[in-house]
Design an enzyme around this catalytic site. Structure first.
Site, PDB file in Angstrom:
ATOM      1  N   ASN A  14       0.839  -1.212   0.000  1.00  0.00           N
ATOM      2  CA  ASN A  14       0.000   0.000   0.000  1.00  0.00           C
ATOM      3  C   ASN A  14       0.870   1.257   0.000  1.00  0.00           C
ATOM      4  O   ASN A  14       0.545   2.243  -0.666  1.00  0.00           O
ATOM      5  CB  ASN A  14      -0.953   0.000   1.197  1.00  0.00           C
ATOM      6  CG  ASN A  14      -2.192  -0.830   0.924  1.00  0.00           C
ATOM      7  OD1 ASN A  14      -3.037  -0.444   0.120  1.00  0.00           O
ATOM      8  ND2 ASN A  14      -2.289  -1.985   1.569  1.00  0.00           N
ATOM      9  N   HIS A 110      -7.935  -0.418   6.026  1.00  0.00           N
ATOM     10  CA  HIS A 110      -8.283  -1.670   6.700  1.00  0.00           C
ATOM     11  C   HIS A 110      -8.856  -2.638   5.661  1.00  0.00           C
ATOM     12  O   HIS A 110      -9.701  -2.235   4.849  1.00  0.00           O
ATOM     13  CB  HIS A 110      -9.303  -1.401   7.811  1.00  0.00           C
ATOM     14  CG  HIS A 110      -9.692  -2.642   8.551  1.00  0.00           C
ATOM     15  ND1 HIS A 110      -8.828  -3.281   9.425  1.00  0.00           N
ATOM     16  CD2 HIS A 110     -10.816  -3.381   8.518  1.00  0.00           C
ATOM     17  CE1 HIS A 110      -9.429  -4.357   9.906  1.00  0.00           C
ATOM     18  NE2 HIS A 110     -10.629  -4.445   9.379  1.00  0.00           N
TER      19      HIS A 110
HETATM   20  C1  GAR Z   1      -2.964  -4.549   4.056  1.00  0.00           C
HETATM   21  O1  GAR Z   1      -3.875  -5.519   3.581  1.00  0.00           O
HETATM   22  C2  GAR Z   1      -3.649  -3.605   5.014  1.00  0.00           C
HETATM   23  O2  GAR Z   1      -4.969  -3.322   4.668  1.00  0.00           O
HETATM   24  C3  GAR Z   1      -3.589  -4.399   6.292  1.00  0.00           C
HETATM   25  O3  GAR Z   1      -2.310  -4.985   6.295  1.00  0.00           O
HETATM   26  C4  GAR Z   1      -1.899  -5.200   4.943  1.00  0.00           C
HETATM   27  C5  GAR Z   1      -0.549  -4.566   4.761  1.00  0.00           C
HETATM   28  O4  GAR Z   1      -0.032  -4.897   3.504  1.00  0.00           O
HETATM   29  N1  GAR Z   1      -3.801  -3.574   7.433  1.00  0.00           N
HETATM   30  C6  GAR Z   1      -4.367  -4.002   8.557  1.00  0.00           C
HETATM   31  O5  GAR Z   1      -4.743  -5.135   8.733  1.00  0.00           O
HETATM   32  C7  GAR Z   1      -4.511  -2.930   9.637  1.00  0.00           C
HETATM   33  N2  GAR Z   1      -5.405  -3.384  10.647  1.00  0.00           N
HETATM   34  P1  GAR Z   1       1.073  -3.991   2.829  1.00  0.00           P
HETATM   35  O6  GAR Z   1       2.221  -3.870   3.834  1.00  0.00           O
HETATM   36  O7  GAR Z   1       1.492  -4.735   1.611  1.00  0.00           O
HETATM   37  O8  GAR Z   1       0.463  -2.662   2.517  1.00  0.00           O
END
Ligand code: GAR
Length: 211
Positions: A14, A110
């Site tokens: 992200n 989220h």
């Molecule tokens: C993502 O899916 C984000 O939405 C989630 O962690 C992942 C991080 O992936 N966030 C949560 O669960 C927060 N409660 P990334 O490091 O590849 O962005």
């Protein structure tokens, strides 16, 4: 351009979607800093490779003192003249101190359609409940976990035979679409908190992104 810090704990996909969007000169935000609470977060090297300033504030150095950890983090944000904070897979619960310090200037993504499925393992829980639509939410951060005024949501279908992995990959695709759009709305002042909700203005200010 608003100066943004992206806070991560892991892979940083992200974060990368925000960095890519901010490469366009017309985007109203620039990513001025990436901070991880984990020294080995893969996202740190990805950001550094693109010439973005990175820092680590390791929560383990504060031995369970969440406020001391947050004061260190907050000091770093202030020292770097940060104006907006985007949490991107930042897996630390925040205390009222940091939340109040950044009220209406800190956003989170989220992997669920809030207010459903707050917390962890959202894709597994969505499959267990048999929901037919799932997705992701970008919201302003409030004192409650995975709560706060909703800026934008993206929905995906749950398909027959989905596993938490296949569903999670579909949701991640929508995360990468909505997070840059939501940050854009916040940075250019088109998404504003009004009580418990966000009102969006402008012709390109849609708060949903159903696929
Ligand atoms: C993502 O899916 C984000 O939405 C989630 O962690 C992942 C991080 O992936 N966030 C949560 O669960 C927060 N409660 P990334 O490091 O590849 O962005």
């Amino acid at each position: 351009r608003k100066k943004v810090a992206v806070l991560i704990s892991g892979r940083g996909s992200n974060m990368m979607s925000l960095i890519s969007a901010a490469m366009s000169p017309s985007y109203p935000a620039e990513i001025g800093l990436v901070v991880s609470n984990k020294p080995d977060a893969a996202g740190l090297t990805k950001a550094a490779d693109l010439g973005i300033k990175t820092a680590v504030v390791d929560h383990r150095d504060y031995k369970g003192d969440r406020e001391a950890f947050e004061h260190a983090l907050n000091g770093l944000l202030k020292d770097n003249a940060i104006e907006l904070v985007a949490l991107a897979g930042f897996m630390r619960l925040l205390t009222p101190f940091l939340v109040n310090e950044w009220r209406d200037r800190m956003i989170n993504i989220h992997p669920a359609l809030l207010p459903s499925f707050k917390g962890l393992n959202t894709h597994e829980r969505a499959l267990d409940e048999g929901v037919k639509l799932h997705g992701a939410t970008v919201h302003f951060v409030s004192a409650e976990m995975d709560d706060g005024p909703i800026i934008m949501q993206g929905a995906v279908p749950v398909l027959e035979g989905d596993t938490p992995e296949t569903l999670g990959a579909r949701v991640l695709g929508v995360e990468h679409q909505i997070y840059p759009k939501a940050l854009e709305l916040v940075a250019n002042g088109k998404a504003k908190v009004k009580g418990q909700k966000v009102s969006t203005t402008g012709s390109d200010a849609s708060g949903s992104d159903a696929l």
